[in-house]
Design a protein around this motif. Structure first.
Motif, PDB file in Angstrom:
ATOM      1  N   GLN A   1       0.823  -1.199   0.000  1.00 21.61           N
ATOM      2  CA  GLN A   1       0.000   0.000   0.000  1.00 21.61           C
ATOM      3  C   GLN A   1       0.864   1.258   0.000  1.00 21.61           C
ATOM      4  O   GLN A   1       0.586   2.225  -0.714  1.00 21.61           O
ATOM      5  N   LEU A   2       1.918   1.260   0.789  1.00 23.49           N
ATOM      6  CA  LEU A   2       2.833   2.397   0.794  1.00 23.49           C
ATOM      7  C   LEU A   2       3.513   2.557  -0.559  1.00 23.49           C
ATOM      8  O   LEU A   2       3.684   3.682  -1.056  1.00 23.49           O
ATOM      9  N   ASP A   3       3.891   1.434  -1.170  1.00 19.87           N
ATOM     10  CA  ASP A   3       4.479   1.490  -2.509  1.00 19.87           C
ATOM     11  C   ASP A   3       3.495   2.091  -3.512  1.00 19.87           C
ATOM     12  O   ASP A   3       3.878   2.901  -4.366  1.00 19.87           O
ATOM     13  N   ALA A   4       2.243   1.692  -3.404  1.00 18.43           N
ATOM     14  CA  ALA A   4       1.221   2.175  -4.335  1.00 18.43           C
ATOM     15  C   ALA A   4       0.984   3.665  -4.155  1.00 18.43           C
ATOM     16  O   ALA A   4       0.871   4.417  -5.139  1.00 18.43           O
ATOM     17  N   GLN A   5       0.881   4.116  -2.908  1.00 19.20           N
ATOM     18  CA  GLN A   5       0.638   5.534  -2.650  1.00 19.20           C
ATOM     19  C   GLN A   5       1.794   6.390  -3.149  1.00 19.20           C
ATOM     20  O   GLN A   5       1.592   7.461  -3.718  1.00 19.20           O
ATOM     21  N   LYS A   6       3.010   5.906  -2.943  1.00 17.09           N
ATOM     22  CA  LYS A   6       4.188   6.652  -3.400  1.00 17.09           C
ATOM     23  C   LYS A   6       4.225   6.701  -4.926  1.00 17.09           C
ATOM     24  O   LYS A   6       4.496   7.758  -5.514  1.00 17.09           O
ATOM     25  N   ALA A   7       3.953   5.569  -5.575  1.00 15.74           N
ATOM     26  CA  ALA A   7       4.001   5.529  -7.037  1.00 15.74           C
ATOM     27  C   ALA A   7       2.946   6.445  -7.645  1.00 15.74           C
ATOM     28  O   ALA A   7       3.223   7.177  -8.601  1.00 15.74           O
ATOM     29  N   LEU A   8       1.740   6.420  -7.108  1.00 13.95           N
ATOM     30  CA  LEU A   8       0.688   7.289  -7.641  1.00 13.95           C
ATOM     31  C   LEU A   8       1.044   8.749  -7.433  1.00 13.95           C
ATOM     32  O   LEU A   8       0.906   9.565  -8.348  1.00 13.95           O
ATOM     33  N   ARG A   9       1.514   9.077  -6.228  1.00 13.91           N
ATOM     34  CA  ARG A   9       1.849  10.472  -5.929  1.00 13.91           C
ATOM     35  C   ARG A   9       2.970  10.969  -6.843  1.00 13.91           C
ATOM     36  O   ARG A   9       2.882  12.052  -7.424  1.00 13.91           O
ATOM     37  N   ASN A  10       4.030  10.172  -6.989  1.00 16.04           N
ATOM     38  CA  ASN A  10       5.150  10.591  -7.845  1.00 16.04           C
ATOM     39  C   ASN A  10       4.711  10.756  -9.298  1.00 16.04           C
ATOM     40  O   ASN A  10       5.157  11.674  -9.999  1.00 16.04           O
ATOM     41  N   ASN A  11       3.844   9.863  -9.756  1.00 15.05           N
ATOM     42  CA  ASN A  11       3.389   9.929 -11.143  1.00 15.05           C
ATOM     43  C   ASN A  11       2.524  11.168 -11.391  1.00 15.05           C
ATOM     44  O   ASN A  11       2.642  11.831 -12.427  1.00 15.05           O
ATOM     45  N   VAL A  12       1.677  11.494 -10.433  1.00  8.40           N
ATOM     46  CA  VAL A  12       0.838  12.685 -10.561  1.00  8.40           C
ATOM     47  C   VAL A  12       1.708  13.947 -10.542  1.00  8.40           C
ATOM     48  O   VAL A  12       1.500  14.873 -11.335  1.00  8.40           O
ATOM     49  N   TYR A  13       2.675  13.982  -9.645  1.00  2.00           N
ATOM     50  CA  TYR A  13       3.590  15.126  -9.617  1.00  2.00           C
ATOM     51  C   TYR A  13       4.315  15.271 -10.956  1.00  2.00           C
ATOM     52  O   TYR A  13       4.490  16.381 -11.484  1.00  2.00           O
ATOM     53  N   SER A  14       4.750  14.143 -11.497  1.00  2.00           N
ATOM     54  CA  SER A  14       5.496  14.179 -12.748  1.00  2.00           C
ATOM     55  C   SER A  14       4.643  14.749 -13.877  1.00  2.00           C
ATOM     56  O   SER A  14       5.097  15.609 -14.650  1.00  2.00           O
ATOM     57  N   TYR A  15       3.396  14.264 -13.987  1.00  2.00           N
ATOM     58  CA  TYR A  15       2.507  14.812 -15.027  1.00  2.00           C
ATOM     59  C   TYR A  15       2.314  16.308 -14.823  1.00  2.00           C
ATOM     60  O   TYR A  15       2.418  17.100 -15.764  1.00  2.00           O
ATOM     61  N   ASP A  16       2.016  16.685 -13.587  1.00  2.00           N
ATOM     62  CA  ASP A  16       1.683  18.076 -13.301  1.00  2.00           C
ATOM     63  C   ASP A  16       2.855  19.005 -13.593  1.00  2.00           C
ATOM     64  O   ASP A  16       2.675  20.090 -14.165  1.00  2.00           O
ATOM     65  N   GLU A  17       4.048  18.595 -13.229  1.00  2.00           N
ATOM     66  CA  GLU A  17       5.206  19.475 -13.394  1.00  2.00           C
ATOM     67  C   GLU A  17       5.638  19.611 -14.849  1.00  2.00           C
ATOM     68  O   GLU A  17       6.096  20.682 -15.265  1.00  2.00           O
ATOM     69  N   ARG A  18       5.487  18.565 -15.654  1.00  2.00           N
ATOM     70  CA  ARG A  18       5.900  18.708 -17.049  1.00  2.00           C
ATOM     71  C   ARG A  18       4.944  19.597 -17.846  1.00  2.00           C
ATOM     72  O   ARG A  18       5.272  20.041 -18.944  1.00  2.00           O
ATOM     73  N   HIS A  19       3.765  19.841 -17.279  1.00  2.00           N
ATOM     74  CA  HIS A  19       2.824  20.730 -17.956  1.00  2.00           C
ATOM     75  C   HIS A  19       2.989  22.183 -17.530  1.00  2.00           C
ATOM     76  O   HIS A  19       2.267  23.053 -18.032  1.00  2.00           O
ATOM     77  N   GLY A  20       3.913  22.460 -16.604  1.00  2.00           N
ATOM     78  CA  GLY A  20       4.233  23.846 -16.299  1.00  2.00           C
ATOM     79  C   GLY A  20       3.803  24.304 -14.916  1.00  2.00           C
ATOM     80  O   GLY A  20       2.996  23.679 -14.233  1.00  2.00           O
ATOM     81  N   TYR A  21       4.374  25.448 -14.520  1.00  2.00           N
ATOM     82  CA  TYR A  21       4.165  26.025 -13.180  1.00  2.00           C
ATOM     83  C   TYR A  21       3.046  27.067 -13.241  1.00  2.00           C
ATOM     84  O   TYR A  21       3.075  27.989 -14.051  1.00  2.00           O
ATOM     85  N   ARG A  22       2.070  26.903 -12.345  1.00  2.00           N
ATOM     86  CA  ARG A  22       0.914  27.800 -12.333  1.00  2.00           C
ATOM     87  C   ARG A  22       1.106  29.015 -11.422  1.00  2.00           C
ATOM     88  O   ARG A  22       0.195  29.828 -11.256  1.00  2.00           O
ATOM     89  N   GLY A  23       2.259  29.136 -10.805  1.00  2.00           N
ATOM     90  CA  GLY A  23       2.563  30.337 -10.042  1.00  2.00           C
ATOM     91  C   GLY A  23       2.390  30.199  -8.546  1.00  2.00           C
ATOM     92  O   GLY A  23       2.016  29.154  -8.017  1.00  2.00           O
ATOM     93  N   ARG A  24       2.685  31.283  -7.851  1.00  2.00           N
ATOM     94  CA  ARG A  24       2.673  31.327  -6.388  1.00  2.00           C
ATOM     95  C   ARG A  24       1.295  31.012  -5.827  1.00  2.00           C
ATOM     96  O   ARG A  24       0.270  31.141  -6.505  1.00  2.00           O
TER      97      ARG A  24
END
Length: 850
Positions: free
Chosen positions: A298-321
């Motif tokens: 479960q911890l592995d799954a939560q980490k993998a999902l979180r990292n993957n979501v961060y990766s998608y979000d960051e490659r699409h750009g920064y929305r600011g402060r």
């Protein structure tokens, strides 16, 4: 004188008779309202509902009253002595009421005019806590006295004391000393120090005003009174007393000791028990639910999902402060931390204020007042977000991204602190054991705090190309093989069932002519899937999907079904894929292993379906043929619900086990699995320029195991992306998309500041959902041996020509051994005149979009 003594004796005697009469009258007056104290023999203390992982990690608890029931011998002796010395020093001497204590309390009140000492014994407090209200009336006190006398007749002193230490309210929703030790000190009761025990023992008098969290001075004064009484009675000596007096008040609030934060599965377990027992019984009955979730996975799954979501979000750009804390005049550190504390940490992200921006670094302050340096590697990703399809230029300086006075999010990625932001995209991950359907991990979203919507069980999303293995399964049951050539060419005969011409296209829009089924599934070629569906027939294809557990109401009756137009949940998808992993059996997913009472009695236990064939019944030997026939008929018509209860130790071959239906043959399941391995590993001879990639080639590089198989999935306009795959021990599905169906996942341009292996261009199953699956399965399967390929009985292999699918005598890169169900292998050999130039070759590693 004698006369006056006589009169005095008569007066006292009369008063005594009147007192006795008053007591008798009072007794008979309250008798109809006196409860049955024998219920204390079987009293059930209200304890919260607790949810555990399969390996005993506490996931969550529900209920307003926090209580940890303890046996008297589990409570430290000094703690018991602290209660007795303070609340009822003559507890083991009186019979429920203490006349000496009453007289002492009355004399103090007459002398001072104040009620400085209580007259309630521990037994009387038990009577009040179990049977009465706290209303200060004479009738309530009379009832309390008589109930106490009954209790003393029914129970031993130790039994009364055990009820007391478990029932007494001690503030902060803590009932009993076990819960109080956890709430105030985060300890087991056996770990408490003498001063800490004295604090807890001082709480029954006034749990709110003497609370050591909110009223430290009053709590300390009351603690010292308890220590003084313990010293006076002789429970502690003078040196222990003095040392305890000098100890500071260290209590602070401690929530339940949650070992594993898994809110989506705990909410499912809570819903289950509430639906079955009702809120009152579920929340107060002290039930323990053990789920099938494995804490490590479960911890592995939560980490993998979180990292993957961060990766998608960051490659699409920064929305600011987040916001601006100051513009020109910087705030003082105390002001900064005060403002930052108004925002709590979130999914590993922490609020921070930008203090200074250098050329390619930035200094920030967190809510603790600590200064943290953000390196260039932690901020260079943040090119400007424009839309989901457009990003700004890669920044060259930190000032292109940040400026002093801004409140931002930061997180530690394991190597360094970096700039972050709250993702807007959604995701889900679920895995189960193909053998019996036990759900081993379940993550219903990026954050339960912001959305309790469980996308694993509640979100029906278009399946996309994840549907293709089931389409080809239907075709193989009609006679197709892995070597069957299907025309990879544009479809010119439209399907008009929807009222408009539907002409499916490949993605990318490239066509290679006749192509083997294995390659078509591995490369997710759309037109081949449609033609395979047409070969099987629409009705047969829908029937096949229903066999895999999909709801007929979700299956449109048109050819778009071949490309994944049905909307289904991730749990349905992973259950369907497990059929290929377990040899063709449709297991029932389940998430509750067992339910126990507070005493450890099992009241419910899982009875899973097993992915194996039931044992063959022994033939009935009888001289009466009609009796034998009747026996067989009875055995064949016994309803499943009448089968005996079983535990989770039952294995294949056990007569009492419950068996999953076999919906496809073991041979078909094996062949589809082989094709799904090609999705990951590709095929051909790269050294000869004849190698090709499957759509999930990244999984091969990350997981690095030959026993994994899987399928990518992408819907039109990249609104839903999937990756579903398995090895023989674990099946997993990952979905990524927006909760708002109208939003596209978009695409990204190449980031000059990104890594060489960065993801770019259109989002798709392989690139958006796939990395989450890859990371999870790599961690989940780490340390477990690979399961070698073992063809089942009825599977043969033959060397075929890669261009035609026919038999060949060549042994070079134009041929390979292929698996077939016995009797379906080709019988014709390729001739020299037949052209081999159409061997599927992918000379680049350009991503395939399905």
């Amino acid at each position: 004188m004698v006369k006056w003594l006589k009169r005095l004796f008569i007066a006292f005697f009369s008063l005594g008779l009147l007192g006795i009469a008053a007591i008798i009258a009072a007794y008979f007056y309250v008798l109809p309202d006196l409860p049955d104290v024998t219920t204390l023999k079987t009293v059930k203390l209200q304890t919260p509902l607790r949810i555990y992982s399969s390996d005993g990690k506490l996931i969550s608890q529900f209920g307003e009253k926090r209580r940890i029931p303890l046996k008297l011998e589990e409570v430290p002796k000094p703690l018991l002595q602290a209660f007795i010395a303070t609340e009822d020093a003559r507890f083991y001497e009186h019979k429920g009421i203490d006349p000496i204590g009453i007289i002492r309390a009355a004399s103090v009140m007459l002398a001072t005019g104040e009620k400085k000492q209580g007259a309630s014994t521990i037994t009387m407090q038990v009577a009040r806590n179990f049977f009465l209200t706290r209303d200060k009336t004479i009738i309530r006190k009379v009832k309390e006295i008589f109930i106490s006398i009954h209790i003393e007749q029914l129970l031993t002193k130790d039994e009364i004391l055990e009820l007391y230490v478990n029932r007494i309210y001690l503030g902060q929703r803590a009932y009993g000393v076990g819960a109080a030790a956890q709430v105030y000190y985060g300890k087991e009761v056996s770990e408490l120090t003498l001063p800490e025990m004295a604090v807890i023992a001082g709480l029954p008098k006034a749990p709110s005003t003497l609370n050591p969290i909110t009223s430290k001075a009053r709590a300390k004064a009351r603690r010292n009174v308890v220590l003084m009484r313990m010293n006076e009675v002789g429970y502690i000596n003078s040196s222990e007393y003095q040392a305890a007096l000098e100890s500071p008040i260290t209590a602070k609030y401690h929530g339940a000791v949650i070992d594993l934060y898994a809110p989506y599965i705990s909410e499912m377990a809570r819903d289950y028990l509430v639906a079955k027992l009702g809120e009152e019984e579920a929340y107060t009955g002290g039930y323990d639910i053990y789920t099938t979730v494995d804490s490590k996975l479960q911890l592995d799954a939560q980490k993998a999902l979180r990292n993957n979501v961060y990766s998608y979000d960051e490659r699409h750009g920064y929305r600011g402060r987040v916001k601006e804390l100051w513009n020109t005049t910087a705030l003082e550190p105390e002001e900064i931390t005060a403002k930052l504390k108004q925002t709590g940490a979130f999914q590993g992200m922490f609020p921070a204020a930008v203090l200074a921006v250098n050329e390619q670094t930035a200094s920030v302050m967190n809510a603790k007042g600590e200064t943290i340096e953000l390196p260039w590697d932690g901020i260079k990703w943040a090119r400007k977000f424009i839309t989901n399809k457009r990003q700004g230029k890669a920044p060259k300086l930190a000032a292109d991204i940040l400026k002093p006075g801004e409140q931002i999010w930061i997180r530690n990625n394991g190597d360094f602190w970096q700039l972050s932001q709250v993702p807007l995209v959604a995701s889900a991950l679920v895995s189960l054991e193909p053998h019996d359907g036990a759900i081993r991990t379940l993550v219903g979203g990026f954050s339960f705090y912001t959305s309790q919507y469980n996308r694993v069980t509640q979100a029906k999303r278009q399946l996309g190309s994840n549907i293709k293995p089931f389409i080809y399964s239907a075709a193989m049951e009609k006679g197709y093989t892995l070597a069957t050539l299907i025309n990879n060419a544009p479809i010119n005969e439209p399907d008009t069932r929807q009222g408009t011409a539907w002409r499916p296209k490949n993605s990318p829009d490239v066509y290679g002519g006749p192509t083997r089924l294995r390659v078509g599934l591995a490369q997710s070629i759309n037109v081949m899937s449609v033609r395979a569906m047409r070969y099987a027939g629409l009705d047969a294809t829908i029937a096949e999907l229903v066999k895999f557990g999909f709801d007929p109401a979700d299956l449109p009756r048109n050819e778009s079904i071949a490309l994944g137009s049905p909307s289904v949940t991730p749990l349905q998808v992973v259950t369907a894929f497990s059929v290929f992993a377990n040899g063709g059996f449709l297991v029932e997913p389940y998430f509750i292993q067992r339910v126990e009472t507070a005493n450890g009695d099992i009241v419910e236990e899982a009875n899973p379906t097993l992915a194996c064939k039931p044992p063959v019944a022994e033939p009935v030997i009888s001289d009466d043929p009609f009796a034998a026939m009747a026996h067989e008929l009875q055995a064949s018509t016994t309803p499943l619900e009448q089968l005996p209860e079983i535990d989770d130790t039952l294995q294949c071959g056990d007569e009492d086990a419950r068996y999953a239906p076999q919906i496809i043959s073991e041979q078909t399941a094996f062949l589809i699995t082989e094709a799904l391995k090609s999705v990951i590993w590709g095929g051909g001879d790269w050294s000869k320029g004849a190698g090709w990639n499957g759509t999930a080639w990244r999984a091969a590089r990350v997981v690095k195991r030959r026993d994994i198989a899987g399928k990518t999935g992408t819907t039109n306009e990249s609104r839903d992306t999937w990756f579903s795959g398995f090895n023989p021990k674990l099946a997993t599905t990952v979905w990524v998309g927006f909760d708002d169906h109208s939003q596209e996942l978009g695409r990204t341009s190449w980031n000059a500041n990104g890594a060489k292996d960065q993801i770019s261009l259109a989002e798709a199953g392989a690139k958006t959902a796939g990395p989450g699956w890859n990371e999870f399965m790599k961690d989940a399967l780490s340390g477990t041996p690979e399961v070698p390929t073992s063809p089942p009985e009825g599977i043969v292999s033959a060397r075929i020509d890669l261009a035609t699918g026919k038999l060949t005598r060549k042994t070079d890169y134009t041929s390979k051994f292929e698996y077939f169900i016995s009797g379906t292998e080709p019988t014709e050999y390729v001739t020299d005149q037949e052209d081999n130039s159409d061997i599927f070759i992918d000379k680049t590693e350009e991503d395939l979009f399905q």
